[in-house]
Every structure is written in structure tokens, then in C-alpha cells.
Design a protein around this motif. Sequence first.
Motif, PDB file in Angstrom:
ATOM      1  N   ASP A  53       0.898  -1.298   0.081  1.00 51.70           N
ATOM      2  CA  ASP A  53       0.117   0.047  -0.063  1.00 51.70           C
ATOM      3  C   ASP A  53       0.838   1.201  -0.042  1.00 51.70           C
ATOM      4  O   ASP A  53       0.630   2.047  -0.585  1.00 51.70           O
ATOM      5  N   VAL A  54       1.953   0.957   0.832  1.00 53.60           N
ATOM      6  CA  VAL A  54       2.614   2.368   1.114  1.00 53.60           C
ATOM      7  C   VAL A  54       3.326   2.691  -0.347  1.00 53.60           C
ATOM      8  O   VAL A  54       3.767   3.689  -0.801  1.00 53.60           O
ATOM      9  N   THR A  55       4.057   1.524  -1.071  1.00 59.05           N
ATOM     10  CA  THR A  55       4.788   1.533  -2.282  1.00 59.05           C
ATOM     11  C   THR A  55       4.021   2.080  -3.436  1.00 59.05           C
ATOM     12  O   THR A  55       4.344   3.053  -4.179  1.00 59.05           O
ATOM     13  N   ASP A  56       2.784   1.646  -3.484  1.00 60.83           N
ATOM     14  CA  ASP A  56       1.874   1.784  -4.527  1.00 60.83           C
ATOM     15  C   ASP A  56       1.507   3.540  -4.480  1.00 60.83           C
ATOM     16  O   ASP A  56       1.521   3.969  -5.457  1.00 60.83           O
ATOM     17  N   LEU A  57       1.247   3.962  -3.323  1.00 63.32           N
ATOM     18  CA  LEU A  57       0.789   5.111  -3.122  1.00 63.32           C
ATOM     19  C   LEU A  57       1.921   6.156  -3.571  1.00 63.32           C
ATOM     20  O   LEU A  57       1.808   6.931  -3.956  1.00 63.32           O
ATOM     21  N   ARG A  58       3.099   5.746  -2.846  1.00 64.56           N
ATOM     22  CA  ARG A  58       4.235   6.479  -3.145  1.00 64.56           C
ATOM     23  C   ARG A  58       4.603   6.780  -4.712  1.00 64.56           C
ATOM     24  O   ARG A  58       4.766   7.598  -5.246  1.00 64.56           O
ATOM     25  N   ASP A  59       4.357   5.508  -5.505  1.00 65.79           N
ATOM     26  CA  ASP A  59       4.685   5.569  -6.889  1.00 65.79           C
ATOM     27  C   ASP A  59       3.627   6.481  -7.665  1.00 65.79           C
ATOM     28  O   ASP A  59       3.878   7.171  -8.417  1.00 65.79           O
ATOM     29  N   PHE A  60       2.417   6.567  -7.053  1.00 66.11           N
ATOM     30  CA  PHE A  60       1.583   7.391  -7.709  1.00 66.11           C
ATOM     31  C   PHE A  60       1.675   8.755  -7.380  1.00 66.11           C
ATOM     32  O   PHE A  60       1.438   9.533  -8.628  1.00 66.11           O
ATOM     33  N   LEU A  61       2.101   9.102  -6.229  1.00 69.46           N
ATOM     34  CA  LEU A  61       2.490  10.268  -5.912  1.00 69.46           C
ATOM     35  C   LEU A  61       3.596  10.997  -6.597  1.00 69.46           C
ATOM     36  O   LEU A  61       3.561  12.119  -7.067  1.00 69.46           O
ATOM     37  N   VAL A  62       4.845  10.252  -6.809  1.00 65.73           N
ATOM     38  CA  VAL A  62       5.779  10.661  -7.527  1.00 65.73           C
ATOM     39  C   VAL A  62       5.646  10.636  -8.973  1.00 65.73           C
ATOM     40  O   VAL A  62       5.952  11.868  -9.551  1.00 65.73           O
ATOM     41  N   GLU A  63       4.638  10.062  -9.569  1.00 73.43           N
ATOM     42  CA  GLU A  63       4.441  10.003 -11.115  1.00 73.43           C
ATOM     43  C   GLU A  63       3.491  11.180 -11.334  1.00 73.43           C
ATOM     44  O   GLU A  63       3.737  11.803 -12.438  1.00 73.43           O
ATOM     45  N   ASN A  64       2.741  11.578 -10.597  1.00 65.74           N
ATOM     46  CA  ASN A  64       1.851  12.548 -10.635  1.00 65.74           C
ATOM     47  C   ASN A  64       2.290  13.846 -10.128  1.00 65.74           C
ATOM     48  O   ASN A  64       1.630  14.970 -10.247  1.00 65.74           O
ATOM     49  N   LYS A  65       3.460  13.776  -9.648  1.00 63.61           N
ATOM     50  CA  LYS A  65       3.910  14.821  -8.903  1.00 63.61           C
ATOM     51  C   LYS A  65       3.330  15.684  -7.851  1.00 63.61           C
ATOM     52  O   LYS A  65       2.856  17.172  -7.907  1.00 63.61           O
ATOM     53  N   ILE A  66       2.636  14.886  -7.126  1.00 64.08           N
ATOM     54  CA  ILE A  66       1.615  15.708  -5.851  1.00 64.08           C
ATOM     55  C   ILE A  66       2.492  16.180  -4.998  1.00 64.08           C
ATOM     56  O   ILE A  66       3.481  15.575  -4.438  1.00 64.08           O
ATOM     57  N   LYS A  67       2.178  17.452  -4.568  1.00 58.64           N
ATOM     58  CA  LYS A  67       3.199  18.191  -3.655  1.00 58.64           C
ATOM     59  C   LYS A  67       2.745  18.033  -2.384  1.00 58.64           C
ATOM     60  O   LYS A  67       3.440  18.406  -1.447  1.00 58.64           O
TER      61      LYS A  67
END
Length: 323
Positions: free
Chosen positions: A245-259
Motif C-alpha cells: 500500500d505504501v509503495t503503490d501510493l508513493r509511486d502514484f504521488l511521484v508519477e503525478n508530482k503531487i505536492k
Amino acid sequence: MRVQSSLRLTSRVQRLLFMILIVGSLAVMSACGGSPNASPSESGKIKVTTTVGMITDVVKHIGGEHVEVTGLMKAGVDPHLYKASQGDIAKLDKADIIFYNGLHLEGKMVEIFEKMAKKKTTVAVSDNIPHNTLRSGAQNGMDTEYDPHIWFNVKHWMKAAESIRDTLVQHDPNHAEDYRKNADAYLKQLQQLDEEVAQKVKTIPEKSRVLVTAHDAFGYFGDAYGLKVMGLQGISTASEAGTKDVTDLRDFLVENKIKAVFIESSVPRKAIDAVIGGAKEKGHMMQIGGELFSDAMGEEGTPEGTYIGMVRHNVDTIVNALK
């Protein structure tokens, strides 16, 4: 002669005992009638016990001077994990009316409410919300049929307020006009709040309307006001976030440049910190956008200690971080 004397003595004793009994009874009745510690029921107020603070606040607004409200769960308390104490059971038992959220929000208290409903008015404020407007709990991997966080859609919470109004009117018809008047005024405030939240969210750039929180409590908020909502945990905090869960959310945030991501007042921030740390290792810097109130309101006596103040705090915090 001795027999007559004995009879007269017995008669005097009986009269004396009778007078003592009468005087004692009058003293007790007088003390009860003038006691300053008369119970709320004797003073004409309805004893109401509630679970979460959001419900407590609505009952106070609509019940006004005719109710005495006791809320079980204070600021920072997680209702998903809450277990009733013996003191809580006593408060529920003494209440004339019990209001709770329902939809398994107070998951560990379901059996208690079922027992209380057999002997007094016990109402789930979510019952009058059409089920076809509720979010599914099954989609989030939970064992609950529906998402219980209904207060994040202000229109849903207006339905809850109407349920509280109708229950008070039915239970106490002598003050029905007051309950309806109070409810009308409060519902107008909620209508204005709903419009205010919608307008504020529209000021966030569309690509930035992504709300990431510790657990999936803000789904109704996202659906109602146009944000993509992602929670690290499921609907209930009883489920823990795993490494994936942590890894998937991290990857989404990095990919979409969520601040920015957000912590919650009633949920530990450890897992969110892990997501931020993981994104940093990948070269993407994020910040805590602020603390949101999800399953509990703020401290009593503060603006966030009311439902309207809590919603305003949340939307202002989200908008300021994501704009």
C-alpha cells in the motif's frame, strides 16, 4: 383493670408510631420536592446520549434548551476502534434517546445499540439517507456494506439533521415547534456551507485536485466536490496499511508530482511519513499539507469543535495546500 390498662398503653404506642411514620414521610416528600439536584428528566429536559462529536453538535443545535446532551467520543477519538466502558454503558442506559451514526462506524458497539433499541429510542442518523446515494464499502476491501463517513457530504449531513429533528419532535411533541424552528435555521447554515465548500474547491487547479490522507474517510467529500481521494488505509482504521500500500501510493504521488499529503487528527501519521520518505528517496519532495479532522472534531470550545467549523477548517487547509 390490668387488661384495660394494657390495651390503653398499646393504643398509645400505636398512635405514636403512626404519627412518627406520617411526619417522616412528609419530611422525605418535602426534601425530594425541593432538592436542587433533581434529574434532567424531572426538570423537563430530555437526556440524549450520542457517539461521535458531529452528532453531538447537531443535537445541541436542534434540541436547544430542551435537551441535555452527553457525547461519548471526544476530540481525537477513533470511532472505528472505540470500545464502550462501563461508564458509557451507564450513560446509554440513563438516556431517553440515543443517537449514533450507523453503517458500522461504531463497529464495536453494534450489539449494545441493538440491546438498547429494545427498551428505548435508539436511532442511527444515517437511516434516512437513500442507500443508492451511499458509497460502497466492499469496493474498498472492507466488510462493511457502505462507507460510514457520511458527514463529508454536507447534503447527507442535512439528512442526518432532519432525522434528529423528527426524532425529537416525535419524542417530545410539546416542544415540536422549537425543534422545527431550530432545525430550519441550522439547515440553512448547512446549505450555505455546502455551497461555500463547492466554490472553494473550484479554486484549486483541476490537475491538483488530489486529496491523499491516512485512511479513506474523505470519499464522500471527493464525490460531492470534485476531488480524487486516495487513502493509505481503507475505510476503517481497523485495517492497517501494508508495505505494498505504501509503495503503490508513493509511486502514484511521484508519477503525478503531487505536492502535499494530509494527516488526520484521529489517525497515527506513521504510515503517511513512510510514504513521504519513500517519495524523497525517489527524488520527489512532498510536504504535510496540514492536519484534517476526519472521524473526530476539534477540541470543545474551538471553531473546529463544531461540525461547521470542522468542515471549514478542512476545506481551507486542503485548498491552501493544493492551490
